[in-house]
Design a protein around this motif. Structure first.
Motif, PDB file in Angstrom:
ATOM      1  N   ASN A 128      17.799  12.320  -8.254  1.00  0.00           N
ATOM      2  CA  ASN A 128      17.535  10.889  -8.367  1.00  0.00           C
ATOM      3  C   ASN A 128      17.429  10.234  -6.989  1.00  0.00           C
ATOM      4  O   ASN A 128      16.452   9.548  -6.697  1.00  0.00           O
ATOM      5  N   ILE A 129      18.437  10.442  -6.180  1.00  0.00           N
ATOM      6  CA  ILE A 129      18.484   9.761  -4.880  1.00  0.00           C
ATOM      7  C   ILE A 129      17.421  10.333  -3.949  1.00  0.00           C
ATOM      8  O   ILE A 129      16.603   9.597  -3.392  1.00  0.00           O
ATOM      9  N   GLY A 130      17.417  11.648  -3.791  1.00  0.00           N
ATOM     10  CA  GLY A 130      16.464  12.279  -2.884  1.00  0.00           C
ATOM     11  C   GLY A 130      15.029  12.142  -3.349  1.00  0.00           C
ATOM     12  O   GLY A 130      14.126  11.886  -2.541  1.00  0.00           O
ATOM     13  N   GLY A 131      14.804  12.296  -4.654  1.00  0.00           N
ATOM     14  CA  GLY A 131      13.448  12.178  -5.185  1.00  0.00           C
ATOM     15  C   GLY A 131      12.864  10.802  -4.973  1.00  0.00           C
ATOM     16  O   GLY A 131      11.724  10.655  -4.514  1.00  0.00           O
ATOM     17  N   VAL A 132      13.641   9.780  -5.294  1.00  0.00           N
ATOM     18  CA  VAL A 132      13.150   8.410  -5.097  1.00  0.00           C
ATOM     19  C   VAL A 132      12.906   8.138  -3.623  1.00  0.00           C
ATOM     20  O   VAL A 132      11.863   7.605  -3.239  1.00  0.00           O
ATOM     21  N   MET A 133      13.850   8.496  -2.792  1.00  0.00           N
ATOM     22  CA  MET A 133      13.700   8.201  -1.363  1.00  0.00           C
ATOM     23  C   MET A 133      12.514   8.956  -0.761  1.00  0.00           C
ATOM     24  O   MET A 133      11.773   8.391   0.049  1.00  0.00           O
ATOM     25  N   LEU A 134      12.305  10.205  -1.163  1.00  0.00           N
ATOM     26  CA  LEU A 134      11.199  10.991  -0.628  1.00  0.00           C
ATOM     27  C   LEU A 134       9.850  10.473  -1.133  1.00  0.00           C
ATOM     28  O   LEU A 134       8.976  10.119  -0.346  1.00  0.00           O
ATOM     29  N   PHE A 135       9.682  10.446  -2.455  1.00  0.00           N
ATOM     30  CA  PHE A 135       8.372  10.124  -3.013  1.00  0.00           C
ATOM     31  C   PHE A 135       7.990   8.654  -2.839  1.00  0.00           C
ATOM     32  O   PHE A 135       6.811   8.330  -2.728  1.00  0.00           O
ATOM     33  N   SER A 136       8.986   7.772  -2.802  1.00  0.00           N
ATOM     34  CA  SER A 136       8.669   6.353  -2.582  1.00  0.00           C
ATOM     35  C   SER A 136       8.602   6.020  -1.101  1.00  0.00           C
ATOM     36  O   SER A 136       8.344   4.879  -0.738  1.00  0.00           O
ATOM     37  N   ARG A 137       8.846   7.041  -0.275  1.00  0.00           N
ATOM     38  CA  ARG A 137       8.893   6.842   1.173  1.00  0.00           C
ATOM     39  C   ARG A 137       9.830   5.673   1.491  1.00  0.00           C
ATOM     40  O   ARG A 137       9.463   4.707   2.148  1.00  0.00           O
ATOM     41  N   ALA A 138      11.046   5.792   0.987  1.00  0.00           N
ATOM     42  CA  ALA A 138      12.091   4.767   1.175  1.00  0.00           C
ATOM     43  C   ALA A 138      11.599   3.386   0.717  1.00  0.00           C
ATOM     44  O   ALA A 138      11.719   2.397   1.429  1.00  0.00           O
ATOM     45  N   PHE A 139      11.035   3.359  -0.489  1.00  0.00           N
ATOM     46  CA  PHE A 139      10.598   2.122  -1.159  1.00  0.00           C
ATOM     47  C   PHE A 139       9.373   1.475  -0.521  1.00  0.00           C
ATOM     48  O   PHE A 139       9.123   0.293  -0.729  1.00  0.00           O
ATOM     49  N   THR A 140       8.587   2.226   0.222  1.00  0.00           N
ATOM     50  CA  THR A 140       7.392   1.654   0.850  1.00  0.00           C
ATOM     51  C   THR A 140       6.089   2.157   0.227  1.00  0.00           C
ATOM     52  O   THR A 140       5.019   1.719   0.628  1.00  0.00           O
ATOM     53  N   ASN A 141       6.162   3.054  -0.750  1.00  0.00           N
ATOM     54  CA  ASN A 141       4.966   3.625  -1.368  1.00  0.00           C
ATOM     55  C   ASN A 141       4.526   2.747  -2.534  1.00  0.00           C
ATOM     56  O   ASN A 141       4.989   2.903  -3.661  1.00  0.00           O
ATOM     57  N   ASP A 142       3.622   1.829  -2.271  1.00  0.00           N
ATOM     58  CA  ASP A 142       3.156   0.890  -3.294  1.00  0.00           C
ATOM     59  C   ASP A 142       2.420   1.571  -4.448  1.00  0.00           C
ATOM     60  O   ASP A 142       2.329   1.007  -5.538  1.00  0.00           O
TER      61      ASP A 142
END
Length: 132
Positions: free
Chosen positions: A17-31
Protein backbone atom coordinates in the motif's frame (compact mmCIF):
# COMPACT_ATOMS: atom_id res chain seq x y z
CA UNK A 1 -1.66 -20.24 13.17
CA UNK A 2 1.89 -19.19 12.42
CA UNK A 3 2.37 -15.76 14.00
CA UNK A 4 5.42 -15.04 11.81
CA UNK A 5 3.40 -15.67 8.66
CA UNK A 6 0.62 -13.43 9.91
CA UNK A 7 3.00 -10.63 10.92
CA UNK A 8 4.91 -10.86 7.63
CA UNK A 9 1.66 -10.84 5.66
CA UNK A 10 0.51 -7.67 7.40
CA UNK A 11 3.92 -6.08 6.78
CA UNK A 12 3.79 -7.08 3.11
CA UNK A 13 0.32 -5.53 2.78
CA UNK A 14 1.61 -2.34 4.38
CA UNK A 15 4.62 -2.18 2.07
CA UNK A 16 2.44 -2.74 -1.00
CA UNK A 17 0.00 0.00 0.00
CA UNK A 18 2.56 2.56 1.10
CA UNK A 19 5.32 1.71 -1.36
CA UNK A 20 2.98 1.11 -4.29
CA UNK A 21 1.18 4.41 -3.90
CA UNK A 22 4.37 6.37 -3.36
CA UNK A 23 6.13 4.74 -6.33
CA UNK A 24 3.35 4.72 -8.93
CA UNK A 25 1.91 8.10 -7.96
CA UNK A 26 5.43 9.52 -7.87
CA UNK A 27 4.73 10.81 -4.35
CA UNK A 28 1.27 12.13 -5.31
CA UNK A 29 2.46 14.02 -8.40
CA UNK A 30 1.26 11.60 -11.12
CA UNK A 31 -1.92 13.25 -12.38
CA UNK A 32 -2.59 10.36 -14.79
CA UNK A 33 -3.66 8.14 -11.87
CA UNK A 34 -6.01 10.85 -10.59
CA UNK A 35 -7.48 11.54 -14.03
CA UNK A 36 -8.17 7.88 -14.79
CA UNK A 37 -10.35 7.51 -11.67
CA UNK A 38 -10.87 10.88 -9.99
CA UNK A 39 -13.22 9.50 -7.34
CA UNK A 40 -11.33 6.50 -5.95
CA UNK A 41 -7.79 7.51 -6.91
CA UNK A 42 -7.76 11.23 -6.17
CA UNK A 43 -4.77 12.35 -4.12
CA UNK A 44 -7.05 12.10 -1.07
CA UNK A 45 -7.94 8.52 -2.05
CA UNK A 46 -4.28 7.66 -2.57
CA UNK A 47 -3.41 9.15 0.81
CA UNK A 48 -6.10 7.01 2.43
CA UNK A 49 -4.54 3.91 0.83
CA UNK A 50 -1.29 4.91 2.55
CA UNK A 51 -3.21 5.31 5.84
CA UNK A 52 -4.64 1.80 5.43
CA UNK A 53 -1.05 0.64 4.92
CA UNK A 54 -0.08 2.24 8.21
CA UNK A 55 -2.97 0.40 9.88
CA UNK A 56 -1.72 -2.92 8.48
CA UNK A 57 1.77 -2.12 9.73
CA UNK A 58 0.44 -1.36 13.21
CA UNK A 59 -1.58 -4.57 13.23
CA UNK A 60 1.54 -6.56 12.34
CA UNK A 61 2.92 -5.88 15.80
CA UNK A 62 -0.22 -6.50 17.84
CA UNK A 63 0.00 -9.57 20.04
CA UNK A 64 -3.41 -11.02 20.46
CA UNK A 65 -6.58 -11.80 18.61
CA UNK A 66 -6.63 -10.09 15.20
CA UNK A 67 -9.65 -11.93 13.80
CA UNK A 68 -12.06 -8.99 13.68
CA UNK A 69 -9.43 -6.50 12.57
CA UNK A 70 -8.38 -8.86 9.78
CA UNK A 71 -12.04 -9.30 8.83
CA UNK A 72 -12.41 -5.51 8.57
CA UNK A 73 -9.28 -5.37 6.40
CA UNK A 74 -10.71 -8.12 4.17
CA UNK A 75 -13.90 -6.11 3.67
CA UNK A 76 -11.86 -2.99 2.90
CA UNK A 77 -9.91 -4.93 0.26
CA UNK A 78 -13.18 -6.28 -1.16
CA UNK A 79 -14.38 -2.70 -1.69
CA UNK A 80 -11.23 -1.91 -3.69
CA UNK A 81 -11.48 -5.14 -5.70
CA UNK A 82 -15.06 -4.28 -6.65
CA UNK A 83 -14.10 -0.67 -7.49
CA UNK A 84 -11.23 -1.94 -9.67
CA UNK A 85 -13.46 -4.50 -11.41
CA UNK A 86 -16.07 -1.86 -12.20
CA UNK A 87 -13.36 0.51 -13.44
CA UNK A 88 -11.75 -2.21 -15.60
CA UNK A 89 -15.12 -3.05 -17.18
CA UNK A 90 -15.69 0.49 -18.40
CA UNK A 91 -12.24 1.97 -19.10
CA UNK A 92 -9.34 1.32 -21.43
CA UNK A 93 -6.04 0.32 -19.90
CA UNK A 94 -4.40 1.17 -23.21
CA UNK A 95 -5.47 4.79 -22.90
CA UNK A 96 -3.97 4.96 -19.42
CA UNK A 97 -0.72 3.40 -20.64
CA UNK A 98 -0.60 5.96 -23.47
CA UNK A 99 -0.86 8.74 -20.93
CA UNK A 100 1.64 7.33 -18.40
CA UNK A 101 3.43 3.99 -17.98
CA UNK A 102 3.36 4.10 -14.16
CA UNK A 103 -0.39 4.83 -14.14
CA UNK A 104 -0.98 1.96 -16.56
CA UNK A 105 0.97 -0.48 -14.42
CA UNK A 106 -0.81 0.80 -11.30
CA UNK A 107 -4.26 0.17 -12.80
CA UNK A 108 -3.14 -3.19 -14.20
CA UNK A 109 -2.12 -4.58 -10.82
CA UNK A 110 -3.89 -2.82 -7.97
CA UNK A 111 -7.05 -4.92 -8.06
CA UNK A 112 -5.14 -8.19 -8.26
CA UNK A 113 -2.93 -7.09 -5.39
CA UNK A 114 -5.98 -6.20 -3.33
CA UNK A 115 -7.61 -9.53 -4.19
CA UNK A 116 -4.55 -11.42 -2.93
CA UNK A 117 -4.48 -9.48 0.34
CA UNK A 118 -8.27 -9.79 0.73
CA UNK A 119 -7.78 -13.57 0.66
CA UNK A 120 -4.90 -13.31 3.14
CA UNK A 121 -6.87 -11.12 5.57
CA UNK A 122 -9.91 -13.40 5.21
CA UNK A 123 -7.70 -16.40 5.97
CA UNK A 124 -6.38 -14.69 9.12
CA UNK A 125 -9.92 -13.81 10.19
CA UNK A 126 -11.13 -17.37 9.73
CA UNK A 127 -8.17 -19.28 11.15
CA UNK A 128 -6.84 -17.27 14.05
CA UNK A 129 -7.82 -18.70 17.41
CA UNK A 130 -8.87 -16.59 20.34
CA UNK A 131 -6.28 -16.14 23.06
CA UNK A 132 -8.96 -15.92 25.79
Amino acid sequence: MNSNLTRNGFIAAALMNIGGVMLFSRAFTNDAINQADPVVMSNFGLMMIVVWGLAYLGAAFVRGDLRWLAAAFAVEKLVYVVAWSVWMSSHSLGAVYEQDLFAGVFYSIYGLNDLAFMVFFGWVALTQRSHD
